[in-house]
Design an enzyme around this catalytic site. Structure first.
Site, PDB file in Angstrom:
ATOM      1  N   HIS A 215       1.009  -1.304  -0.059  1.00  0.00           N
ATOM      2  CA  HIS A 215      -0.037   0.324  -0.135  1.00  0.00           C
ATOM      3  C   HIS A 215       0.523   1.563   0.229  1.00  0.00           C
ATOM      4  CE1 HIS A 215      -3.651  -2.963   0.716  1.00  0.00           C
ATOM      5  NE2 HIS A 215      -4.378  -2.071   0.657  1.00  0.00           N
ATOM      6  N   SER A 219      -0.038  -1.379  -6.427  1.00  0.00           N
ATOM      7  CA  SER A 219       0.277  -1.774  -6.901  1.00  0.00           C
ATOM      8  C   SER A 219       0.839  -1.423  -8.391  1.00  0.00           C
ATOM      9  CB  SER A 219      -0.688  -2.309  -7.861  1.00  0.00           C
ATOM     10  OG  SER A 219      -1.461  -3.219  -6.391  1.00  0.00           O
ATOM     11  N   LYS A 242     -13.762  -7.838 -10.179  1.00  0.00           N
ATOM     12  CA  LYS A 242     -12.557  -8.891 -11.509  1.00  0.00           C
ATOM     13  C   LYS A 242     -11.892 -10.153 -10.114  1.00  0.00           C
ATOM     14  CE  LYS A 242      -8.983  -8.303 -14.766  1.00  0.00           C
ATOM     15  NZ  LYS A 242      -7.702  -7.336 -15.291  1.00  0.00           N
ATOM     16  N   ASP A 243     -11.406 -10.038  -9.276  1.00  0.00           N
ATOM     17  CA  ASP A 243     -11.077 -10.742  -8.152  1.00  0.00           C
ATOM     18  C   ASP A 243     -11.825 -11.935  -8.005  1.00  0.00           C
ATOM     19  OD1 ASP A 243      -8.285 -10.100  -7.719  1.00  0.00           O
ATOM     20  OD2 ASP A 243      -9.110  -9.020  -6.170  1.00  0.00           O
ATOM     21  N   GLU A 286       7.069 -33.545  -2.445  1.00  0.00           N
ATOM     22  CA  GLU A 286       5.593 -32.858  -3.376  1.00  0.00           C
ATOM     23  C   GLU A 286       6.435 -32.172  -4.080  1.00  0.00           C
ATOM     24  OE1 GLU A 286       3.573 -34.991  -2.206  1.00  0.00           O
ATOM     25  OE2 GLU A 286       2.247 -33.772  -1.207  1.00  0.00           O
TER      26      GLU A 286
END
Lengths: 406, 257
Positions: A215, A219, A242-243, A286
């Protein structure tokens, strides 16, 4: 009715003055948090990672209610979850496959950052916090995989903890400390369970710092240039919507595996109870560790192998100083872009080599791949910072195309 | 939209790529492939077949192999009634106790009992089987790569050892077993069992039935998993479509500016 509503509003305001939780959320993920308007779908994977973290904690808490951390009971307590606990099969398959999907999401998130230069100034600390989260995830997932106490749990734990014995002088003491004894046994299982429950909450804390650090500059974006206020839109409702759409698509992939291929990403031998007397012919970790496992085995010397394996992740901390090219986004760096894709292909190749026995061509390929991995960071990126001429950058996000006529 | 499709493709394809990754021992032969009716989107067990498979387990496998995670009560989900399960359980003698005198005693099985282990301990099991330990079968079809096909192939894979193959005493040659030497002799032959439901007991039929039963034992929630999955997927699909159109309408506002 209206007086009732205003009373509710008054109560809300009373509370906000004392603990501004609505204000906080609105500035964090709401209408007061401006984000560049050109973020593409690769930017969805941050919120997806948060979704997976929450999913893992919730399913994990319910599993812990039914799991028994004791070598004689762990395996059968997991089977009891699968057979007799209400919807236990669903919770366990969501958790076991959730780990894989968490890593898929985080790997895409990391490679998005690598492609668009999200680690560059002023986002270095944000990047660091991401690397810390990744390391914590690796530790958490490793200990989680040990808990069902199957053959791969036991032998994976044996191989990985033994790596620490390569450290000169104190190595063996560290391994004894990790095991809580002189072999992987009940004390090991107990401490791994305790830490497996603890570390996710440490991750939550670092995620909080990660988002805080995000923040400060805000972004990054696909163009990699600083976004002018006019080119920003509020996170809520635009990016929330959108998310949420991206989440729906992701859930379909996740559920497809949970409901139809729940064991495809696990090793069959983990359905055989741990047996210290029987070593599996081929111990593999894994899938999300495989590239690092390949690096470990590529180097004939144990200590150097361990150093290279840990170094391959720790080098990410200094990435902002290895790649000092002023242009962030690969979109405007044609040479960097080619090497980005080669790096990605090399990581996949290393992953494949990690799944194979360390002999023949996979061993040779993992040596070349290991060389390339470090060559990319230590030689190529600093070199490109010097010599690469970027394409002309747009003046702003609103004018992405620069036509020479204007 | 193109970029979105790329991102979505990555999310879908990555798991399928990596799922093939963990490799197994090198010299194994690929098992024969069968279509099983428990596979597929709505794959289900055939209860009649599971009962036949249970009969095979009881009459052939159970003398050496345990089925630790299965209780008699679980047999209700392969189509036996509560009373039938009580009858099946009562055919077994279970060691219980201690009683008020401190003695262990034998009593007929109850639905809540686990299917008893054929041997008192692993040492006895080895001693009775030429040193080899017959593994528990509760999870066998999940504990081997391509489990159902592997177990099916193994049941039918007994052959004479090829010329020059050194077979240790007491061992059998099996095409599909890693290393080809297996301590278990061939068990499944035509008419090894006489099916209660009259199905012709060819070796192939017996192998299929016992594999179906063992897969049920390993994954008893398979049917409810598939049924739940369909409903969850429908919900997720509708949710995603709605979210998509909502997102598009919302973002259309921005383009007007």
């Amino acid at each position: 009715m209206s007086t009732e509503k205003s009373r509710l509003m008054k109560a809300w305001e009373w509370h906000e003055q004392r603990l501004p939780i609505g204000h906080f959320l609105d500035h964090s993920l709401g209408s007061k948090y401006p984000a560049p308007k050109n973020l593409n779908y690769w930017w969805n994977f941050g919120s997806l990672a948060l979704f997976m973290l929450v999913t893992m904690i919730i399913t994990g808490v319910f599993l812990a209610m039914n799991y028994t951390a004791h070598v004689t009971l762990a395996f059968s307590s997991v089977e009891r979850i699968m057979r007799d606990v209400n919807n236990g099969w669903l919770i366990r398959y969501m958790h076991a496959n959730g780990a894989s999907f968490f890593f898929i999401v985080v790997y895409i998130h990391i490679f998005r950052g690598l492609y668009y230069g999200s680690y560059k100034p002023p986002r270095e600390v944000l990047w660091w916090m991401g690397v810390v989260i990744y390391l914590l995830m690796m530790a958490t997932a490793f200990m989680g995989y040990v808990l069902p106490w199957g053959q791969m749990s036991f032998w994976g734990a044996t191989v990985i903890t033994n790596l620490f014995s390569a450290i000169p002088a104190v190595g063996d003491a560290i391994v004894t400390l990790l095991w809580g004894g002189f072999s992987v046994d009940n004390p090991t299982l107990n401490r791994f369970f305790a830490l497996h429950y603890l570390l996710p909450f440490v991750i939550v804390g670092v995620v909080f710092i990660h988002i805080w650090a995000l923040h400060i500059p805000g972004s990054n974006n696909p163009l990699g240039i600083d976004a002018a206020p006019a080119d920003k839109i509020p996170f809520f409702p635009y990016y929330v919507a959108k998310d949420v759409f991206g989440l729906g698509v992701f859930l379909m992939a996740y559920f497809a595996v949970v409901f139809w291929l729940p064991n495809a990403m696990g090793h069959p031998l983990n359905y055989v109870p741990a047996n210290p007397m029987v070593t599996p012919p081929h111990i593999v970790p894994e899938w999300y560790y495989l590239p690092f496992y390949a690096i470990l085995r590529a180097i004939p010397d144990k200590l150097l192998g361990v150093v290279a394996m840990f170094g391959s992740i720790l080098i990410l901390f200094v990435l902002p100083w290895l790649d000092r090219h002023p242009v962030r986004s690969a979109t405007f760096r044609p040479i960097f872009k080619i090497f980005f894709w080669i790096f990605l292909a090399n990581a996949v190749l290393l992953g494949y080599c990690g799944s194979q026995a360390a002999e023949g061509w996979p061993l040779i390929a993992s040596r070349i791949g290991t060389f390339w991995y470090f060559f990319h960071f230590i030689v190529l990126l600093p070199l490109l910072s010097w010599i690469e001429t970027p394409k002309p950058l747009p003046a702003s996000i609103s004018q992405p195309v620069l036509s020479p006529a204007e | 939209m193109r970029k979105f499709l790329l991102a979505a493709a990555a999310a879908f394809i990555l798991p399928t790529l990596v799922s093939g990754a963990p490799a197994f021992a090198a010299e194994e032969v690929k098992p024969m492939h069968r279509e099983w009716n428990f596979n597929g989107l709505l794959g289900k067990f055939d209860k009649q077949q599971l009962q036949r498979g249970f009969q095979v387990y009881k009459e052939v496998c159970a003398s050496c192999h345990s089925l630790n995670f299965i209780s008699f009560r679980n047999l209700e989900s392969i189509g036996y009634s509560e009373d039938q399960v009580k009858v099946i359980a009562a055919e077994y003698q279970i060691t219980d106790g201690p009683d008020e005198n401190g003695d262990m005693f034998q009593r007929p099985g109850r639905p809540s009992d686990h299917i008893p282990h054929p041997f008192a301990n692993d040492q006895l099991a080895r001693a009775s089987n030429g040193g080899a330990l017959p593994p528990d079968l509760s999870l066998m079809t999940k504990a081997r790569e391509d489990g159902p096909n592997y177990v099916y192939s193994l049941m039918l894979g007994y052959k004479d050892a090829p010329n020059g193959f050194e077979l240790n005493p007491g061992m059998s040659y099996n095409e599909f077993f890693p290393g080809h030497q297996i301590a278990m002799p061939q068990q499944i032959t035509d008419d090894r069992v006489t099916y209660a439901d009259g199905t012709k007991a060819s070796a192939d039929q017996i192998a299929q039935d016992v594999v179906a039963f063992l897969h049920w034992a390993a994954e008893p929630k398979l049917e409810v998993r598939h049924a739940t999955g369909i409903r969850v997927m429908l919900f997720a699909f509708l949710f995603t479509v709605l979210a998509y159109f909502y997102k598009r309408r919302l973002w259309a506002r921005l383009e007007k500016h």
